[in-house]
Design a protein around this motif. Structure first.
Motif, PDB file in Angstrom:
ATOM      1  N   TYR A   1       0.855  -1.182   0.000  1.00  0.00           N
ATOM      2  CA  TYR A   1       0.000   0.000   0.000  1.00  0.00           C
ATOM      3  C   TYR A   1       0.894   1.237   0.000  1.00  0.00           C
ATOM      4  O   TYR A   1       1.902   1.289   0.709  1.00  0.00           O
ATOM      5  N   LYS A   2       0.507   2.239  -0.778  1.00  0.00           N
ATOM      6  CA  LYS A   2       1.228   3.503  -0.775  1.00  0.00           C
ATOM      7  C   LYS A   2       0.315   4.558  -0.175  1.00  0.00           C
ATOM      8  O   LYS A   2      -0.656   4.983  -0.808  1.00  0.00           O
ATOM      9  N   PHE A   3       0.627   4.938   1.047  1.00  0.00           N
ATOM     10  CA  PHE A   3      -0.208   5.895   1.752  1.00  0.00           C
ATOM     11  C   PHE A   3       0.319   7.308   1.536  1.00  0.00           C
ATOM     12  O   PHE A   3       1.332   7.713   2.115  1.00  0.00           O
ATOM     13  N   THR A   4      -0.355   8.033   0.655  1.00  0.00           N
ATOM     14  CA  THR A   4       0.001   9.407   0.330  1.00  0.00           C
ATOM     15  C   THR A   4      -1.263  10.255   0.394  1.00  0.00           C
ATOM     16  O   THR A   4      -2.378   9.729   0.432  1.00  0.00           O
ATOM     17  N   ASN A   5      -1.083  11.564   0.380  1.00  0.00           N
ATOM     18  CA  ASN A   5      -2.233  12.438   0.250  1.00  0.00           C
ATOM     19  C   ASN A   5      -2.741  12.372  -1.186  1.00  0.00           C
ATOM     20  O   ASN A   5      -2.104  11.747  -2.052  1.00  0.00           O
ATOM     21  N   ILE A   6      -3.867  13.025  -1.454  1.00  0.00           N
ATOM     22  CA  ILE A   6      -4.424  13.009  -2.808  1.00  0.00           C
ATOM     23  C   ILE A   6      -3.968  14.220  -3.610  1.00  0.00           C
ATOM     24  O   ILE A   6      -4.437  14.456  -4.724  1.00  0.00           O
ATOM     25  N   GLU A   7      -3.054  14.980  -3.041  1.00  0.00           N
ATOM     26  CA  GLU A   7      -2.434  16.104  -3.723  1.00  0.00           C
ATOM     27  C   GLU A   7      -1.004  16.227  -3.216  1.00  0.00           C
ATOM     28  O   GLU A   7      -0.716  15.913  -2.054  1.00  0.00           O
ATOM     29  N   ALA A   8      -0.095  16.640  -4.084  1.00  0.00           N
ATOM     30  CA  ALA A   8       1.296  16.867  -3.681  1.00  0.00           C
ATOM     31  C   ALA A   8       1.542  18.367  -3.574  1.00  0.00           C
ATOM     32  O   ALA A   8       0.968  19.160  -4.334  1.00  0.00           O
ATOM     33  N   TYR A   9       2.403  18.735  -2.634  1.00  0.00           N
ATOM     34  CA  TYR A   9       2.597  20.153  -2.328  1.00  0.00           C
ATOM     35  C   TYR A   9       4.077  20.523  -2.375  1.00  0.00           C
ATOM     36  O   TYR A   9       4.936  19.794  -1.870  1.00  0.00           O
ATOM     37  N   SER A  10       4.357  21.685  -2.943  1.00  0.00           N
ATOM     38  CA  SER A  10       5.724  22.224  -2.944  1.00  0.00           C
ATOM     39  C   SER A  10       5.885  23.170  -1.759  1.00  0.00           C
ATOM     40  O   SER A  10       4.907  23.533  -1.083  1.00  0.00           O
ATOM     41  N   PHE A  11       7.122  23.624  -1.524  1.00  0.00           N
ATOM     42  CA  PHE A  11       7.329  24.617  -0.474  1.00  0.00           C
ATOM     43  C   PHE A  11       6.705  25.959  -0.871  1.00  0.00           C
ATOM     44  O   PHE A  11       6.387  26.776   0.001  1.00  0.00           O
ATOM     45  N   TYR A  12       6.503  26.189  -2.164  1.00  0.00           N
ATOM     46  CA  TYR A  12       5.736  27.357  -2.585  1.00  0.00           C
ATOM     47  C   TYR A  12       4.304  27.258  -2.059  1.00  0.00           C
ATOM     48  O   TYR A  12       3.731  28.243  -1.574  1.00  0.00           O
ATOM     49  N   ASP A  13       3.712  26.055  -2.171  1.00  0.00           N
ATOM     50  CA  ASP A  13       2.355  25.838  -1.678  1.00  0.00           C
ATOM     51  C   ASP A  13       2.295  26.014  -0.163  1.00  0.00           C
ATOM     52  O   ASP A  13       1.323  26.561   0.371  1.00  0.00           O
ATOM     53  N   ILE A  14       3.326  25.536   0.519  1.00  0.00           N
ATOM     54  CA  ILE A  14       3.372  25.650   1.982  1.00  0.00           C
ATOM     55  C   ILE A  14       3.453  27.119   2.388  1.00  0.00           C
ATOM     56  O   ILE A  14       2.747  27.570   3.302  1.00  0.00           O
ATOM     57  N   ALA A  15       4.302  27.887   1.699  1.00  0.00           N
ATOM     58  CA  ALA A  15       4.427  29.321   1.990  1.00  0.00           C
ATOM     59  C   ALA A  15       3.095  30.041   1.743  1.00  0.00           C
ATOM     60  O   ALA A  15       2.678  30.901   2.539  1.00  0.00           O
ATOM     61  N   LYS A  16       2.435  29.683   0.667  1.00  0.00           N
ATOM     62  CA  LYS A  16       1.138  30.306   0.333  1.00  0.00           C
ATOM     63  C   LYS A  16       0.098  29.989   1.399  1.00  0.00           C
ATOM     64  O   LYS A  16      -0.678  30.877   1.816  1.00  0.00           O
ATOM     65  N   ALA A  17       0.074  28.738   1.847  1.00  0.00           N
ATOM     66  CA  ALA A  17      -0.897  28.342   2.867  1.00  0.00           C
ATOM     67  C   ALA A  17      -0.621  29.039   4.196  1.00  0.00           C
ATOM     68  O   ALA A  17      -1.548  29.499   4.875  1.00  0.00           O
ATOM     69  N   LEU A  18       0.643  29.130   4.582  1.00  0.00           N
ATOM     70  CA  LEU A  18       0.989  29.812   5.835  1.00  0.00           C
ATOM     71  C   LEU A  18       0.675  31.301   5.760  1.00  0.00           C
ATOM     72  O   LEU A  18       0.274  31.913   6.752  1.00  0.00           O
ATOM     73  N   THR A  19       0.844  31.886   4.584  1.00  0.00           N
ATOM     74  CA  THR A  19       0.481  33.291   4.383  1.00  0.00           C
ATOM     75  C   THR A  19      -1.013  33.498   4.593  1.00  0.00           C
ATOM     76  O   THR A  19      -1.443  34.423   5.307  1.00  0.00           O
ATOM     77  N   ALA A  20      -1.818  32.622   3.999  1.00  0.00           N
ATOM     78  CA  ALA A  20      -3.278  32.735   4.125  1.00  0.00           C
ATOM     79  C   ALA A  20      -3.727  32.526   5.566  1.00  0.00           C
ATOM     80  O   ALA A  20      -4.639  33.214   6.050  1.00  0.00           O
ATOM     81  N   LEU A  21      -3.084  31.603   6.260  1.00  0.00           N
ATOM     82  CA  LEU A  21      -3.490  31.272   7.626  1.00  0.00           C
ATOM     83  C   LEU A  21      -3.057  32.323   8.640  1.00  0.00           C
ATOM     84  O   LEU A  21      -3.771  32.605   9.606  1.00  0.00           O
ATOM     85  N   SER A  22      -1.879  32.906   8.430  1.00  0.00           N
ATOM     86  CA  SER A  22      -1.308  33.822   9.423  1.00  0.00           C
ATOM     87  C   SER A  22      -1.564  35.296   9.133  1.00  0.00           C
ATOM     88  O   SER A  22      -1.479  36.143  10.026  1.00  0.00           O
ATOM     89  N   GLY A  23      -1.862  35.605   7.864  1.00  0.00           N
ATOM     90  CA  GLY A  23      -1.999  37.002   7.488  1.00  0.00           C
ATOM     91  C   GLY A  23      -0.672  37.700   7.291  1.00  0.00           C
ATOM     92  O   GLY A  23      -0.618  38.901   7.019  1.00  0.00           O
TER      93      GLY A  23
END
Length: 287
Positions: A195-217
């Motif tokens: 079994y390969k347990f992964t998420n259903i989407e892959a994320y780059s550090f660009y995506d991580i930075a964008k998400a942290l920006t949205a969450l933190s303001g």
């Protein structure tokens, strides 16, 4: 079914046990733990507890008496991990265990790995396959839980600086992988499956930075670094050279696309979609 979970007090092992308790009677669950002080709390749940580690063959034999299935949670890379894994596998075979499961890693190509410690997972898989035991292999993606280590404590002031290029990872929460593993162990047969347990989407550090920006303001930027610049930046932190090399190898594999494979195995065995990046970061960074 009588199942033994090794490494049962770690984060992944605890998640497996927590879900198993919902699926099968507690008396059908055995665990191997190192820390004596944790034994009584686990026994209070009705679980069979054995003290020992992967180097203690007599403890392994005691734990595997009357057990038909063993989940081998991979050992730390600080010791002789390959030999420790072989100790568990050999003892399982000697003790008449029928089935063995192992927590491996979801990497695309073992032939081109930068992080050579990952090869130890594949060597363990090879040894299990050669043992003749029925097996289940859980190839788990990189834990979303480790993202605060990658970003650093001052991420909201400094941004993200890693040598991962545009590489992506199908990050998933460790607890959800443990839950899915327990569902497989308690509900499915052991038919030499992987079994390969992964998420259903892959994320780059660009995506991580964008998400942290949205969450933190706060505006968070990701700066892809070359290895030499990254090494120079990390020197003042006092990180040991061996640990720094591991971080670089992790990032190199990410950059090379080793960690971006996506499957539905985790979703299917959770019975729901895995936690998204933004949902996970909100919890991990308490935002």
């Amino acid at each position: 079914m009588q199942i033994l979970i090794t490494g049962a007090t770690g984060n992944l092992g605890s998640a497996v046990v927590e879900t198993l308790l919902k699926n099968i009677p507690a008396q059908n669950i055995s665990v191997l733990v190192r820390e004596e002080e944790k034994i009584q709390a686990i026994k209070a749940k009705g679980i069979n507890v054995f003290q020992g580690d992967y180097d203690n063959l007599s403890a392994l034999e005691n734990a595997m008496a009357n057990v038909d299935t063993v989940l081998l949670i991979s050992a730390s890379d600080q010791g002789n991990r390959i030999q420790q894994h072989r100790n568990v596998i050999d003892t399982a075979k000697k003790s008449g265990v029928e089935n063995i499961a192992y927590t491996s890693r979801a990497m695309r190509n073992r032939e081109t790995l930068a992080h050579q410690l990952m090869e130890e997972h594949f060597l363990t898989e090879d040894y299990i396959k050669a043992s003749g035991l029925n097996y289940t292999l859980f190839r788990n993606t990189l834990y979303m839980d480790v993202l605060p280590l990658f970003t650093g404590e001052k991420v909201f002031e400094t941004g993200i600086f890693q040598p991962a290029g545009n590489g992506k990872v199908a990050f998933a929460l460790r607890k959800e992988m443990g839950e899915a593993m327990a569902n497989v162990l308690s509900n499915e047969g052991y038919e030499n499956k992987t079994y390969k347990f992964t998420n259903i989407e892959a994320y780059s550090f660009y995506d991580i930075a964008k998400a942290l920006t949205a969450l933190s303001g706060k505006e968070i930027k990701y700066q892809p670094a070359d290895i030499s610049s990254f090494q120079e930046m990390m020197k003042p932190t006092g990180i040991p050279e061996s640990m720094l090399q591991k971080v670089i190898e992790f990032n190199t594999d990410i950059k090379n696309g080793q960690e971006d494979e996506i499957t539905k195995d985790l979703e299917n065995h959770l019975g729901r979609k895995p936690t998204t990046l933004e949902e996970g970061l909100k919890t991990l960074f308490e935002l």
